[in-house]
Design a protein around this motif. Sequence first.
Motif: not given
Length: 553
Positions: A162-169, A203-204, A244-252
């Motif tokens: 999944f990490v690889t997929l995201l790096r390509e996407l 993922i981050g 993960v970089t803080r300014d990317k995180i959203e709290i569900g």
Amino acid sequence: MTRRRTVAGLAAALLVLAGSLVPGRAAADTAPRRIVNGWLPYWTMAESLTSVTGNADLWGEASPFWYRATGAATISAQAGAGDPAVVDALRSRGIKVVPTVTEALTAPAMAALLTAPAQRAAHVTALVDLVTTHGYDGIDLDYETMNTAGTATDKAAVRSGFVTLLRELKPALAAQGRLLSVTVGPRTRADDPNWAVFDYAGIGPSADRFRIMTYDYHWRGGSPGAVAPLPWVNTVLTYAVSAVTRDKIEIGLPLYGYDWPADPSQPDGYGTATSRNYQQAEALRLQYGAVRQWSGTDAAPWFTYTDTAGVPHVVWYNDADATTAKMTLVEKYGVRGLAFWAVGFEDVRQWPVLRSYAVQKSTELTVSAATAIVHGTTLTVSGRLTTTAGAAVSGHQVVLQWRRAGTTAWATVATGSSSSTGAVSLRYAPGANGAFRLSAPSSWAYLAAVSAPVTTIVRWCVSAALQHATVPRGATVRLTGKVAPVRAGTPVRRQRYADGAWTTVASTTVGSGGTYGFSFTWRTAGTYTYRVVVPGTSVNAAGYSAAVRLRVT
């Protein structure tokens, strides 16, 4: 612990929305920051869209639950997917459209897809084509099924694949100017066995948005309790911001709860729960006359009731108070914002509270200080930090800045915090003429403020002493002293007081050690008064010694 729904959508109800959407509100000080994102289920789209557009000033992005990946190159559409009425309603209010794609592949099937380069490439192409064909602003991957079934080996393959997929996407979407949002399960540490398919640190770097489903701690198949207990949410976020970089995180944040019926046949005494949104939970509570309880520890409401069949129930849900308790985590952890699952049937009292929280209030800062001091004196600079409405701002950082005369650069010389009344008191010993000001940097709650400057002149510090206060006529008199700050060559004047005025009678200069000396004689008996003056410059104002008396006998 999946949040999938299988109820049919209410797409037809969207047709009535075009003329009934509520415009976004603006706050008093400034427009609120758009700290809210979240999901719009296709099966409640009418209600969800009304909620989002009615509070559009808080929303940055919205994710209609519209698509489902069923294979490497196949993505099926849910009811109402791509509806232009929905897209236009969101876009016209400044909200980006970032649809969610779920997936139908369990761990073994997803492992096979992710470990095959050709299948990964096909999946990247399918996702990018989906976004560009419909002109979306990005895409949200909410891949939860891949955490089900299979072996530990399957899930390990999914985790890395999944990490690889995201790096390509990521670059493929970025090349089109589109966002990549990734929704992940809640984890409390890197080796947490729960949601092991999600490698936060891996993922981050690829995710523009990192949405954490911080809910379903207690779920429909488990024991009763808060859906998102506050201590657990804190634990999840503590780990997340380390990976993960803080300014990317959203709290569900959940806008739902569960209703657990008693079932003596089960080990914990309760059967499978029914999902209840806020409005359903409140309707039940009122129907049975139940008393709302509040768990301060969990930051969640709950109540019990007995149904008409005599079965006891316990209901944990979420209301405006629960949202209020968790919204401050945005500031606490310095993250991007909140992501709601799911809007449409929430406690509407939460929106004004969120709006007030999301507005940075304007502030004002006053300042006062002595206009003149003697070199070496520690000066107290005072002020008060308030909102423009006059309310005290307490516990806020305030810095004292000084600018030397003749220059333009401000230097920070002291730091402190405002008191409970907004008062500020900071100290500094300036070495030269200059100006002071107080500055309060911006924070989550308040905009920055800078006071007007106040000028303070710093006088030379001059001492003077007679070697002998009484001397006979004709004796040599020694008058010595020091000048600070030490600047060799500074002129020094000896003055005598006579006939109501000071008159300069001699001059010399300061030595390298800051000292000076005068020698003179008197042949006339009498009492004479002297002082020493250091003339003012652009650096320091004129300084005067105390008067000294000489008696000549």
